[in-house]
Design a protein around this motif. Structure first.
Motif, PDB file in Angstrom:
ATOM      1  N   ASP A 170     117.732   8.027  29.318  1.00  0.00           N
ATOM      2  CA  ASP A 170     117.936   8.507  27.944  1.00  0.00           C
ATOM      3  C   ASP A 170     117.094   9.747  27.650  1.00  0.00           C
ATOM      4  O   ASP A 170     117.450  10.548  26.780  1.00  0.00           O
ATOM      5  N   ARG A 171     115.977   9.890  28.379  1.00  0.00           N
ATOM      6  CA  ARG A 171     115.131  11.080  28.212  1.00  0.00           C
ATOM      7  C   ARG A 171     115.674  12.291  28.980  1.00  0.00           C
ATOM      8  O   ARG A 171     115.089  13.376  28.891  1.00  0.00           O
ATOM      9  N   GLY A 172     116.691  12.095  29.758  1.00  0.00           N
ATOM     10  CA  GLY A 172     117.269  13.207  30.501  1.00  0.00           C
ATOM     11  C   GLY A 172     116.885  13.266  31.967  1.00  0.00           C
ATOM     12  O   GLY A 172     117.274  14.207  32.670  1.00  0.00           O
ATOM     13  N   VAL A 173     116.135  12.279  32.457  1.00  0.00           N
ATOM     14  CA  VAL A 173     115.796  12.253  33.881  1.00  0.00           C
ATOM     15  C   VAL A 173     117.045  11.910  34.677  1.00  0.00           C
ATOM     16  O   VAL A 173     117.813  11.022  34.302  1.00  0.00           O
ATOM     17  N   ARG A 174     117.245  12.598  35.772  1.00  0.00           N
ATOM     18  CA  ARG A 174     118.434  12.382  36.594  1.00  0.00           C
ATOM     19  C   ARG A 174     118.103  11.915  38.007  1.00  0.00           C
ATOM     20  O   ARG A 174     119.008  11.555  38.761  1.00  0.00           O
ATOM     21  N   ALA A 175     116.840  11.936  38.402  1.00  0.00           N
ATOM     22  CA  ALA A 175     116.476  11.514  39.748  1.00  0.00           C
ATOM     23  C   ALA A 175     115.081  10.899  39.744  1.00  0.00           C
ATOM     24  O   ALA A 175     114.181  11.395  39.068  1.00  0.00           O
ATOM     25  N   VAL A 176     114.921   9.818  40.516  1.00  0.00           N
ATOM     26  CA  VAL A 176     113.638   9.157  40.719  1.00  0.00           C
ATOM     27  C   VAL A 176     113.380   9.124  42.221  1.00  0.00           C
ATOM     28  O   VAL A 176     114.143   8.515  42.973  1.00  0.00           O
ATOM     29  N   GLY A 177     112.318   9.789  42.651  1.00  0.00           N
ATOM     30  CA  GLY A 177     111.967   9.754  44.063  1.00  0.00           C
ATOM     31  C   GLY A 177     111.522   8.364  44.481  1.00  0.00           C
ATOM     32  O   GLY A 177     110.921   7.631  43.690  1.00  0.00           O
ATOM     33  N   VAL A 178     111.826   7.993  45.723  1.00  0.00           N
ATOM     34  CA  VAL A 178     111.434   6.684  46.241  1.00  0.00           C
ATOM     35  C   VAL A 178     110.814   6.860  47.623  1.00  0.00           C
ATOM     36  O   VAL A 178     110.962   7.901  48.261  1.00  0.00           O
ATOM     37  N   GLU A 179     110.125   5.829  48.086  1.00  0.00           N
ATOM     38  CA  GLU A 179     109.562   5.844  49.432  1.00  0.00           C
ATOM     39  C   GLU A 179     110.688   5.664  50.448  1.00  0.00           C
ATOM     40  O   GLU A 179     111.694   4.996  50.166  1.00  0.00           O
ATOM     41  N   SER A 180     110.525   6.240  51.619  1.00  0.00           N
ATOM     42  CA  SER A 180     111.603   6.218  52.606  1.00  0.00           C
ATOM     43  C   SER A 180     111.859   4.828  53.167  1.00  0.00           C
ATOM     44  O   SER A 180     112.918   4.574  53.738  1.00  0.00           O
ATOM     45  N   PHE A 181     110.894   3.912  53.020  1.00  0.00           N
ATOM     46  CA  PHE A 181     111.098   2.512  53.375  1.00  0.00           C
ATOM     47  C   PHE A 181     110.716   1.660  52.178  1.00  0.00           C
ATOM     48  O   PHE A 181     109.617   1.788  51.638  1.00  0.00           O
ATOM     49  N   GLY A 182     111.633   0.806  51.742  1.00  0.00           N
ATOM     50  CA  GLY A 182     111.411  -0.041  50.580  1.00  0.00           C
ATOM     51  C   GLY A 182     112.611  -0.935  50.372  1.00  0.00           C
ATOM     52  O   GLY A 182     113.494  -1.046  51.236  1.00  0.00           O
ATOM     53  N   LEU A 183     112.684  -1.573  49.223  1.00  0.00           N
ATOM     54  CA  LEU A 183     113.769  -2.510  48.943  1.00  0.00           C
ATOM     55  C   LEU A 183     115.017  -1.777  48.451  1.00  0.00           C
ATOM     56  O   LEU A 183     114.966  -0.998  47.494  1.00  0.00           O
ATOM     57  N   ARG A 184     116.121  -2.064  49.094  1.00  0.00           N
ATOM     58  CA  ARG A 184     117.390  -1.464  48.670  1.00  0.00           C
ATOM     59  C   ARG A 184     117.744  -1.902  47.244  1.00  0.00           C
ATOM     60  O   ARG A 184     118.347  -1.129  46.490  1.00  0.00           O
ATOM     61  N   ALA A 185     117.370  -3.144  46.877  1.00  0.00           N
ATOM     62  CA  ALA A 185     117.696  -3.640  45.539  1.00  0.00           C
ATOM     63  C   ALA A 185     117.128  -2.731  44.452  1.00  0.00           C
ATOM     64  O   ALA A 185     117.756  -2.527  43.408  1.00  0.00           O
ATOM     65  N   HIS A 186     115.952  -2.149  44.688  1.00  0.00           N
ATOM     66  CA  HIS A 186     115.355  -1.267  43.693  1.00  0.00           C
ATOM     67  C   HIS A 186     116.118   0.059  43.617  1.00  0.00           C
ATOM     68  O   HIS A 186     116.350   0.591  42.526  1.00  0.00           O
ATOM     69  N   ARG A 187     116.515   0.579  44.758  1.00  0.00           N
ATOM     70  CA  ARG A 187     117.312   1.825  44.757  1.00  0.00           C
ATOM     71  C   ARG A 187     118.651   1.593  44.071  1.00  0.00           C
ATOM     72  O   ARG A 187     119.129   2.443  43.297  1.00  0.00           O
ATOM     73  N   ASP A 188     119.267   0.451  44.353  1.00  0.00           N
ATOM     74  CA  ASP A 188     120.569   0.159  43.743  1.00  0.00           C
ATOM     75  C   ASP A 188     120.449   0.021  42.230  1.00  0.00           C
ATOM     76  O   ASP A 188     121.332   0.469  41.478  1.00  0.00           O
ATOM     77  N   LEU A 189     119.362  -0.592  41.766  1.00  0.00           N
ATOM     78  CA  LEU A 189     119.169  -0.738  40.322  1.00  0.00           C
ATOM     79  C   LEU A 189     119.070   0.631  39.650  1.00  0.00           C
ATOM     80  O   LEU A 189     119.686   0.861  38.602  1.00  0.00           O
ATOM     81  N   LEU A 190     118.308   1.536  40.248  1.00  0.00           N
ATOM     82  CA  LEU A 190     118.185   2.882  39.676  1.00  0.00           C
ATOM     83  C   LEU A 190     119.516   3.615  39.725  1.00  0.00           C
ATOM     84  O   LEU A 190     119.875   4.359  38.790  1.00  0.00           O
TER      85      LEU A 190
END
Length: 486
Positions: free
Chosen positions: A213-233
């Motif tokens: 809602d603030r206008g952010v369009r991308a959130v950087g993530v670590e190259s290894f982590g949980l796919r569930a978190h990437r999918d939620l974003l």
């Protein structure tokens, strides 16, 4: 010394810098009190406990306590221990935005309850042994102490605790969490900036919505982590470009080169799943980027209490509370079934996140929040964490020893903290090892399972959790694991 570190007293996070252990300790305590991180009345660990935590002589700590008491920073009373002395200065720091209207909607919408974090790897039927990462020993849940806290909390609960309440959560829990996080995790804590949620996924869902809602369009993530978190974003219409990773942790210096990124999701204290702590220069680089670009760091402190070989790495939030959203949870330290987690938010974000939560649901039961508040305030949580730290450390040591005996060529990493280790396998053996494990009824995950689609592969390996099996099954789980190792 190692066992003393694990079992005695309440946790207290301190950053000791400069020459002279006694002077460094006194300076760190003064700064913690001066900054408001340790509030008046906070009970400090015994000199024995703190000496074990910091790896110094007990007399050094006792002398520091005595001098600070003489200076008026601390008070000491027989039977009451050493506490932070009352101070007249107002607590520093900006005030949060005005509170959202806590009045309930007369026609509340259906609760948008987020799904609990899904299993990391579905398995047919129930595995004989579960060595998946990120899962605690729920058999050790402190039922008697929790029941005692529940009785006391319900007896003292005000009538309004059974109404719709504040979407941020009960004030009793937010106050207890602020004291604990400041003391044990080095967080700059304010109850008005805490929002209680039902798990990390729920909190990330709320923050992701506000960022979008603030206008952010991308959130950087670590190259290894949980796919569930990437999918939620991704479901929040947020891209998730990956940051590189090496032996010093996530390459946060790359943030400035990632155009359009407004936030970054990280596990700085204990990278999941590879297990390292983010190097100090990388922590500073992340904060520098957030200040320069107006970005936010989303800090997932999922198992910050469980570090075994030295005092825990402090929360990144302590470096800049206005640029870091701190996420904590009881899922690893107590049990995921409680559905209790929390966010410590920057002042300009706290009201928006609380409002977003209020529009969806209230989720966490007030009775459980009150019980957890009493569990924290009574010291029962510190005692439980210390006991589990010792239990998990024993299991880690047994796991490392078993691997060394049966497969000495395999490298074990990520052992300093948490509830899992990583075993590096010979090239080309990750999938065959996982198939062999499944055939033996062993639930296990490979390193590649956690890789971002745009990230380069790492050497073959498996992520071995040691929290879940009950004591009666632990030796069998270890024997089975050793049988399937190449």
């Amino acid at each position: 010394m190692a066992n003393e570190w694990a079992t005695f007293g309440a946790d207290l996070h301190l950053d000791l810098t400069g020459r002279g252990r006694r002077k460094a300790l006194m300076d760190a305590l003064r700064e913690a009190v001066r900054s408001g991180r340790l509030t008046a009345g906070t009970r400090l660990p015994s000199s024995r406990s703190l000496a074990a935590d910091l790896g110094m002589a007990r007399n050094t700590v006792a002398d520091a306590y005595a001098e600070l008491t003489a200076e008026g920073w601390l008070t000491a009373r027989q039977g009451s221990g050493t506490r932070v002395a009352p101070r007249s200065e107002p607590r520093p720091g900006p005030r949060p935005d005005p509170r959202p209207d806590p009045r309930p909607d007369p026609h509340p919408r259906a609760a948008g309850h987020p799904r609990p974090r899904p299993p990391l790897r579905p398995t047919p039927g129930t595995p004989l042994y579960d060595l998946q990462a990120g899962r605690p020993d729920v058999a050790s849940f402190p039922r008697a102490d929790w029941l005692k806290a529940a009785r006391k909390a319900l007896t003292a609960a005000p009538n309004d605790a059974f109404g719709y309440g504040d979407p941020r959560g009960r004030i009793e829990l937010r106050t207890a969490l602020a004291e604990y996080l400041a003391r044990a995790r080095g967080v700059h804590a304010d109850p008005d900036r805490i929002v209680v949620c039902s798990g990390f996924v729920h909190g990330l869902q709320l923050v992701g919505r506000v960022l979008r809602d603030r206008g952010v369009r991308a959130v950087g993530v670590e190259s290894f982590g949980l796919r569930a978190h990437r999918d939620l974003l991704a479901r929040q219409d947020l891209r998730t470009p990956a940051l590189g990773l090496d032996e010093k942790g996530t390459r946060t210096q790359e943030l400035g080169e990632m155009g359009g990124v407004g936030a970054v999701l990280m596990t700085p204290a204990h990278q999941f799943p590879l297990g390292g702590a983010l190097a100090p220069a990388r922590r500073a680089a992340a904060v520098d980027w957030a200040r320069a670009e107006g970005g936010l760091i989303l800090e997932d402190d999922y198992d910050g209490e469980f570090r075994y070989d030295r005092q825990a790495v402090g929360a990144l939030q302590g470096l800049d509370p206005e640029r870091v959203v701190y996420f904590g949870t009881a899922s690893k330290s107590l049990a995921p079934g409680l559905r209790l987690a929390w966010m410590m938010l920057p002042g300009d974000l706290a009201g928006e996140v609380a409002a977003a939560k209020g529009e969806i649901d209230w989720v966490s039961a007030a009775t459980d929040q009150l019980t957890f508040a009493e569990f924290l305030a009574s010291g029962a949580y510190d005692r439980h964490v210390r006991a589990m730290r010792l239990r998990y450390r024993r299991r880690r040591d047994q796991l490392v020893a078993a691997v060394a005996a049966h497969a000495p060529a395999l490298r074990v990493s990520g052992i300093a903290a948490g509830l899992h280790v990583v075993l590096e396998l010979p090239p080309g053996t990750e999938e065959s090892t996982l198939r062999a494990a499944a055939g033996q009824g062993l639930a296990l995950l490979g390193v590649d399972r956690f890789r971002h689609p745009d990230a380069a592969p790492l050497p073959d390996g498996i992520v071995v959790g040691y929290g879940t099996p009950p004591d009666s099954a632990w030796s069998g789980a270890l024997e089975t694991l050793c049988r399937v190792l190449p």
